[in-house]
Design an enzyme around this catalytic site. Structure first.
Site, PDB file in Angstrom:
ATOM      1  N   GLU A   1       0.750  -1.274  -0.048  1.00 26.50           N
ATOM      2  CA  GLU A   1       0.052   0.127  -0.122  1.00 26.50           C
ATOM      3  C   GLU A   1       0.806   1.120   0.120  1.00 26.50           C
ATOM      4  O   GLU A   1       0.407   2.318  -0.524  1.00 26.50           O
ATOM      5  CB  GLU A   1      -0.988  -0.079   1.167  1.00 26.50           C
ATOM      6  CG  GLU A   1      -2.027  -1.004   1.245  1.00 26.50           C
ATOM      7  CD  GLU A   1      -3.095  -0.666   0.124  1.00 26.50           C
ATOM      8  OE1 GLU A   1      -2.842  -0.334  -0.913  1.00 26.50           O
ATOM      9  OE2 GLU A   1      -4.394  -0.564   0.524  1.00 26.50           O
TER      10      GLU A   1
ATOM     11  N   THR B   1      -5.313   8.444  -4.630  1.00 21.47           N
ATOM     12  CA  THR B   1      -5.277   8.277  -3.332  1.00 21.47           C
ATOM     13  C   THR B   1      -4.688   9.592  -2.777  1.00 21.47           C
ATOM     14  O   THR B   1      -5.019  10.208  -1.557  1.00 21.47           O
ATOM     15  CB  THR B   1      -4.854   7.016  -2.627  1.00 21.47           C
ATOM     16  OG1 THR B   1      -5.759   6.233  -3.406  1.00 21.47           O
ATOM     17  CG2 THR B   1      -4.994   6.857  -1.304  1.00 21.47           C
TER      18      THR B   1
END
Lengths: 306, 306
Positions: free
Chosen positions: B123, B176
């Site tokens: 991530e 993001t």
């Protein structure tokens, strides 16, 4: 009628979590009077106001009576065992007891959420804030979550595993209004996320009866670091209690009382000894309670003397 | 091996709640190689990096291999069905699938919390943040709460009642990292309290299988007001879905996908129709999924080709 002490805030659950205690309790007697309105009679030595609008039980009853169409008179006699300013819901006990008792006298015409709303007017008199986190467990019993207070209180009763609660009330004064003022009005998003992770985990730990998870979730990264400074002995009580096996705990309400949760009575007794030690060393008068969670809330012990 | 899409954030549960979906899934094949290290083979058209340190699955596997004392070589072939940048955990699927698969090849020597930790390095490659809210449901399945990520991830699996999930992915780009940057670093305490009241209530609603409470708790007063501005059609989808009977929903991860939860399939279909209508009117390409919560997480569909 017995109106229980309550612990609000519950570490990470600032303003949203609370639970009721099996002791101490205020004793209250309510009866209908011919003269409409509210009459307050204090049967203790705390010299609380008797003018209904300035009295916690009185303000709650006035809100209650505003919702009753016909003229009604209610007299309430209060003998407080929960010391005002102790941080274990003294004002909430008076307010919750008053509205539950009045509701009983009028044939239980209001629901629990409605009673919470009336009683919140009592909290406003005491602290300037119409909060529900002591009121709700006082009325529902057990552990309660306040999801929201507007437009109406949305209260979620939470089942919990057996828990022993040790409370120490060091005899110093911390006013709710002062304890509110020292809080920062803005908090770092990062800490807020940690806090709501802990709130979610505490709710899960309670509902799943997972003591370890309850212990891990009893962490407050926002309020406790600021408010604990107002309470002498805080760190010693907390660390000593955890060393003695407590699951965790913190400031009860806005203090000065501290509470610790334990899985069994022996641990709760050891925690009580830690609390005595700390405050004896500090030379501070203090009082402890070793109790459990009250599952009923305000309790009618005799038929109302209507 | 199937690595599922996941919904993170879950309205009020920003950074702490997530759940896995039964579709879409990435397909991954892992095998041990003689040459130590990590080999990435992309079998789709997304042109993702193949250099392990810059690839999500690769970075997760490198973290995994750092915890393995002996030299090990792992090859992973990835065919992504979860479009990168869609907001339904595309990177988490690659990272979670990679570490679950590698763990299987090495005889399941690591625990789920350890696998979550390794996958979080994936991530980090994708978004710059080592978050676990897509990873955890990808590995555990179901709904998961991340109580904390440091010092180690503390993950709480939550049982939930049957829920239908409708997802729409409008074909616009929301990075993001951009979605993170527009968030304010400080939030009003008052809103933070509302948020953690909702998080606690959502956890209670899920565990108690109380659909009404789930619906009331699906309220985000902090993130959604800021981020929803980045997503055309957000308000129309949300209001239309709720009018069609959805319990609630919001932005999936950091968007642009939106998700809505429903109690039954007919409602979820009606919600899907609302989503189509909104994006057809806006003239935006979009894709919908009507699915349920995946209870297993990453699934091995064939014996590993070791």
């Amino acid at each position: 009628m017995l109106a229980p002490a309550t612990v609000a805030n519950v570490v990470c659950g600032f303003d949203v979590l609370g639970f009721a205690l099996n002791e101490p309790n205020d004793t209250m007697h309510l009866r209908l009077t011919e003269q409409p309105g509210v009459t307050i009679i204090n049967e203790d030595d705390y010299n609380l106001p008797t003018e209904p609008a300035r009295n916690v039980a009185g303000a709650a009853l006035l809100a209650f009576l505003r919702a009753v169409p016909e003229p009604v008179g209610i007299e309430v006699r209060i003998s407080k065992a929960i010391k005002p300013g102790s941080g274990i819901g003294s004002s909430a006990a008076s307010a919750a007891g008053a509205v539950v008792g009045a509701n009983q006298l009028l044939g239980n015409r209001f629901s629990k959420p409605e009673l919470v709303e009336f009683a919140m007017y009592g909290e406003e008199v005491s602290s300037g804030v119409r909060h529900a986190d002591n009121i709700a467990p006082g009325i529902y019993g057990g552990v309660t979550l306040i999801r929201a207070t507007t437009p109406r209180p949305d209260i979620v009763p939470l089942s919990a595993p057996p828990l022993f609660v040790t409370v120490v009330h060091p005899q110093i004064e911390v006013k709710t209004s002062d304890a509110r003022q020292i809080l920062k009005q803005q908090v770092p998003l990062k800490l807020a996320i940690q806090q709501w992770g802990n709130v979610g985990a505490l709710v899960a730990g309670l509902l799943q009866h997972d003591y370890d998870l309850i212990g891990r979730a009893l962490e407050d990264v926002i309020i406790e670091p600021v408010r604990s400074i107002l309470i002498p002995g805080f760190q010693e009580v907390k660390q000593g209690s955890q060393a003695a096996g407590a699951l965790g705990g913190g400031i009860s309400g806005s203090g000065p009382s501290l509470f610790m949760l334990s899985k069994d009575e022996a641990t709760a007794r050891a925690v009580e000894a830690v609390m005595h030690d700390v405050y004896e060393r500090l030379g501070l008068d203090h009082h402890t309670y070793l109790t459990t969670i009250n599952q009923q809330g305000v309790t009618l012990v005799a038929p109302p003397s209507a």
